[in-house]
Design a protein around this motif. Structure first.
Motif, short mmCIF file in Angstrom:
data_model
loop_
_atom_site.label_atom_id
_atom_site.label_comp_id
_atom_site.label_asym_id
_atom_site.label_seq_id
_atom_site.Cartn_x
_atom_site.Cartn_y
_atom_site.Cartn_z
N UNK A 104 3.39 23.62 -0.53
CA UNK A 104 2.10 23.70 -1.23
C UNK A 104 0.92 23.33 -0.35
N UNK A 105 1.16 22.80 0.84
CA UNK A 105 0.05 22.37 1.68
C UNK A 105 0.08 22.98 3.07
N UNK A 114 -0.74 25.67 4.49
CA UNK A 114 -1.84 26.44 5.06
C UNK A 114 -2.74 25.59 5.95
N UNK A 115 -3.03 24.37 5.50
CA UNK A 115 -3.96 23.54 6.27
C UNK A 115 -3.34 22.24 6.78
N UNK A 116 -2.08 22.00 6.42
CA UNK A 116 -1.52 20.69 6.78
C UNK A 116 -0.14 20.88 7.40
N UNK A 117 0.79 20.01 7.05
CA UNK A 117 2.12 20.03 7.65
C UNK A 117 2.83 21.37 7.49
#
Lengths: 418, 418
Positions: free
Chosen positions: A175-176, A178-181
């Motif tokens: 869920x994250x 795209x911009x994170x882990x």
């Protein structure tokens, strides 16, 4: 007069070894005329050597019943490997002296491969010393590496914990991403056999398209191949979850993470493969990463125990006592799988001579061709072992575990220097 | 014609942020005449900026209901902090354009401190651009560092996970300490506030005499004092469990473990305090150690969610919609504690101007005098937040989480370069 029994826990504890203790003690209590008091070794076999015995008859029925949902070793366990008969006959003779002093005719040893070996030797020497002990090994090991038995109590619950945690963390990362882990690395137990790592593969299924890469101890690590596999997953799914066994190693046998320390059995004490792998991915691809090391959390996680595992742990303890009362000696009760789906099983038995010091590795056909995943055959084997939930009772939001009184039995022998 | 709504998830996801989404969407559906379609931002606020909206009306009632027990961010979240109005007015204007194009009158932003700030600014600029948006911030953060509200959804479940895991692992270590691990170190999340670390203190209570030492980010680390405390626990109990916050730091502010990398918000990306602490103990006292890093496992652990936390996460989402329909703007629904024991609470509200960019630290009176434990006041605060279990459904031994269809809404605007 019915002979007394001695019960001891050996090696790394699990979330269900106390369920086996519960099975042993409750079954002994149910056969009060045929078997006397169950004495437990305080801190495992050390308790027998030092004559530090616990009188389990001082515990209430309710507290013994609560062992079924209490993780850890309620009487204490130890990492203490008895040497061979030739090298240390003195210790074996001491065991028999202690058993003789307390009129103990049954020895229930709850552990893995090393303790199966000890159990076997106790049975052998007791005969040669004319104080025959019926020695029964009750299997336990999260490593799932004992032969003959379908699986080992403790493993199913760790497998469930790793499978569930891998699925949960993968949902999180997805869920994250795209911009994170983009890459999450989870390090799991399993020195030589990849059974626990394999459980990470259960996170994905027909309803959950989760990109999992497993680094097995059975497959020597190939860095370029691994990095390419990670990139392929990130390209296709946007992220990747890596489950790495603490026993993962290079072609030359060097562990990905070796802290350089050894335990009492001479095994390397590992930890830290996850950060090594995570940084490797970061250096090659620049992906943001996170890593976790589950360590003891996985084997202590009674809150997420497999019901199948708890049931089998109890049943094997119970069967051990029943087999002893039926006159068996130098054996280990086993789980015999009679069907995969629906999963059915019954109790069998194996001679200790066939169990001791035999390590069951993952079959080759359980690992996918690329070396990074599990096959359908593996899934079919693993899935029943994590089946069902068996939650402990809670009070004020916390699980209620029992701490026994562990009353010491009066000593009758001179002190023994270990 | 009823205005549509926009909902987005921001920052690190939790095991219950989807319960808030469930509360928002179910309440909007129950008020179908007064509020139109709920559009969700794909990957959070980035979805709004790029006009990548998800039409939640395409999801079945059953799938929306399943959000309540599904961890992670079902629509995607992001780490993307919008700059100040002065520095990047263009992005705020773009948000309003997108909202205008899709007839969106309600903005529900589900996140922590940074998103409260963004939410506040959207409300302000929308008025100045003559397209008034009712901006409601639904609180979420495992760090529990938002002001005014009794606690933040996501925190209670992480606290429960850490408290339970610490108790379980402590039982494990206790049973083997004589010959094996004497010090177990568990690293937990919490950059600046020690709320999560404090939860480790709940492992011990009147019925469970567990020696826990907590290293808080609020207390600059003093090595000699810490090592003496560990030795005292090992001397008295035979073992010691250390819970260390990832934000633990030395007197000069340097983190015990700083990987040297930064996230999009400029925060240091941490990890690895546990091995640092464990090796420190080994070097000083020679104790055998193990360490674990829970990382994402703790915030994704829906399998061990606190029922109180799930209920509050849902209630705050629901309240957000109800407040919007009542004409509220630039506010955050809050949890108001009305009693500690029995724990009772109700929904309140706070102006965003009072919430944005205010970080709630642990009160001094929650940390014991020696700096390594929690006080009774802290226990009284924490215990209700982990109260109750709320298990997800399981199938074949694995939790059943929902993956939404996430159907995209047709774009109406030109592309926007971020």
């Amino acid at each position: 007069m019915a002979k007394n029994a001695f019960y001891a826990q050996s090696g790394g504890v699990t979330s269900v070894i106390n369920a086996s203790a519960c099975g042993v003690i409750e079954t002994a209590r149910a056969n009060a005329g045929k078997i006397g008091t169950v004495y437990a070794g305080r801190n495992g076999i050390i308790g027998a050597l030092t004559e530090d015995l616990i009188d389990t008859s001082k515990e209430s029925d309710a507290d013994i019943a609560a062992l079924r949902h209490t993780p850890s070793g309620a009487f204490g366990s130890c990492r203490y490997k008895m040497k061979s008969l030739e090298d240390n006959r003195r210790e074996y003779e001491r065991l028999i002296e202690v058993f003789k002093a307390h009129d103990i005719g049954y020895f229930f040893y709850n552990g893995g491969g090393d303790s199966a070996d000890t159990c076997h030797k106790v049975s052998q020497i007791s005969e040669s010393l004319s104080f025959p002990i019926q020695a029964i090994h009750v299997p336990k090991t999260v490593d799932n590496d004992l032969p003959i038995t379908d699986n080992c109590p403790g493993f199913g619950s760790v497998a469930k914990y790793i499978a569930v945690s891998t699925r949960e963390a993968s949902f999180d990362v997805n869920s994250m991403a795209l911009t994170s882990t983009k890459v999450f690395v989870l390090e799991v137990m399993g020195r030589h056999a990849g059974w626990i790592a394999a459980a990470g593969g259960l996170a994905a299924d027909a309803d959950n398209d989760i990109p999992v890469i497993i680094i097995f101890p059975e497959v020597p690590f190939e860095q370029e191949k691994f990095l390419a596999a990670v990139k392929a997953k990130v390209d296709s799914h946007g992220y990747c979850t890596v489950v790495v066994s603490e026993g993962a190693h290079w072609q030359d046998g060097t562990f990905l993470a070796d802290q350089g320390t050894r335990d009492a059995f001479g095994h390397a004490q590992l930890g830290g493969a996850a950060p090594v792998v995570a940084n490797m991915v970061k250096d090659a691809h620049g992906y943001k990463f996170h890593w976790a090391v589950a360590d003891y959390l996985q084997r202590a996680a009674r809150h997420l125990a497999s019901k199948t595992d708890v049931d089998q742990a109890y049943a094997l303890g119970k069967a051990g006592v029943e087999m002893a009362l039926a006159g068996e000696n130098a054996i280990m009760p086993t789980v015999v799988r009679t069907s995969d789906d629906p999963y059915t099983w019954e109790i069998g038995k194996a001679p200790l001579a066939d169990v001791a010091n035999v390590e069951k590795m993952m079959p080759k056909e359980f690992i996918s061709e690329d070396g990074f995943g599990i096959t359908e055959a593996c899934r079919k084997y693993l899935l029943p072992l994590i089946g069902g939930e068996d939650y402990p009772p809670y009070k004020d939001g916390m699980p209620v575990f029992v701490t026994l009184k562990n009353v010491a039995v009066d000593k009758k022998l001179p002190e023994f220097k270990m």
